[in-house]
Write a protein that holds these residues in place. Structure first.
Motif, short mmCIF file in Angstrom:
data_model
loop_
_atom_site.label_atom_id
_atom_site.label_comp_id
_atom_site.label_asym_id
_atom_site.label_seq_id
_atom_site.Cartn_x
_atom_site.Cartn_y
_atom_site.Cartn_z
N THR A 1 13.67 -24.56 0.40
CA THR A 1 13.59 -24.09 1.77
C THR A 1 14.41 -25.01 2.65
OG1 THR A 1 11.59 -25.38 2.14
CG2 THR A 1 11.30 -23.08 1.45
N ASN B 1 23.35 -15.73 2.41
CA ASN B 1 21.92 -15.94 2.53
C ASN B 1 21.19 -14.65 2.88
OD1 ASN B 1 22.38 -18.64 1.98
ND2 ASN B 1 22.12 -19.31 4.09
N GLU C 1 20.95 -12.50 -0.20
CA GLU C 1 19.89 -13.00 -1.07
C GLU C 1 18.51 -12.66 -0.50
OE1 GLU C 1 18.19 -17.22 -2.62
OE2 GLU C 1 20.36 -16.93 -2.76
N LEU C 2 18.34 -12.82 0.80
CA LEU C 2 17.08 -12.48 1.45
C LEU C 2 16.72 -11.02 1.21
CD1 LEU C 2 14.84 -13.46 3.50
CD2 LEU C 2 16.32 -12.52 5.29
N ASN C 3 17.72 -10.17 1.23
CA ASN C 3 17.52 -8.72 1.03
C ASN C 3 17.54 -8.31 -0.43
OD1 ASN C 3 17.26 -8.28 3.77
ND2 ASN C 3 19.44 -7.90 4.05
#
Length: 184
Positions: free
Chosen positions: A5, A163, A166-168
């Motif tokens: 994170t 990013n 990747e989040l989706n």
């Protein structure tokens, strides 16, 4: 993006706003310190400005301009491919292509299993005309930026798009993010 994170504290992006009833202040996103907010505001304002300018000058909208660029870069694109690449839903892309077709700027090749779209000679001519104006507007927006600044900005935005993909749960290529190469 890594599995770790971010080390960035949430407080970096928050501002306390007074409660109207005199109660305890509430935290919310800062308009000036939150990159996602700034990016959204910038994108919305840029798109609105471009749409108004291109409509007045060329009779096309911002979405139409994006499709002219898309079909210049990747002739023979399908609706699905164009939607993934530019990050717009397929319905909007399809409506845009129908508009461009009605204006004689694009045409489908119905011979393939899927409908592949191409610019017409009129579409290529309009692309060339709008490109000059788009580059002039971009130069104005980037006043005060060095080549290195632009390279860094592009790198930051490419990382942001990585990013986001990747989040989706999207593959970078399928997510439509532009590649970071300066020539793409």
């Amino acid at each position: 993006m890594t599995d770790e994170t971010s080390d960035l504290p949430d407080s970096l992006f928050l501002v306390a706003v007074p409660d109207e009833a005199g109660g305890e202040a509430q935290e919310t996103l800062s308009f000036r310190r939150t990159p996602t907010v700034l990016l959204t505001f910038a994108a919305n304002r840029f798109t609105r400005s471009a749409a108004r300018h291109y409509q007045e000058r060329f009779g096309i909208g911002a979405m139409d301009w994006r499709m002219l660029v898309m079909l210049t870069r990747e002739p023979g694109s399908s609706v699905s491919h164009a939607a993934r690449t530019i990050g717009i839903d397929k319905g909007a892309v399809s409506r845009c292509l129908k508009r461009l077709e009605a204006d004689g700027l694009a045409a489908p090749d119905d011979g393939a299993r899927r409908r592949d779209w191409f610019l017409t000679a009129k579409g290529h001519a309009l692309h060339a005309e709008v490109l000059e104006v788009a580059l002039a507007r971009q130069r104005k927006l980037l006043e005060g930026f060095s080549e290195e600044d632009v390279g860094r900005l592009n790198g930051y935005l490419a990382r942001f798009l990585d990013n986001l993909a990747e989040l989706n749960g999207e593959d970078r290529e399928e997510g439509g993010s532009p590649q970071s190469s300066p020539r793409t």
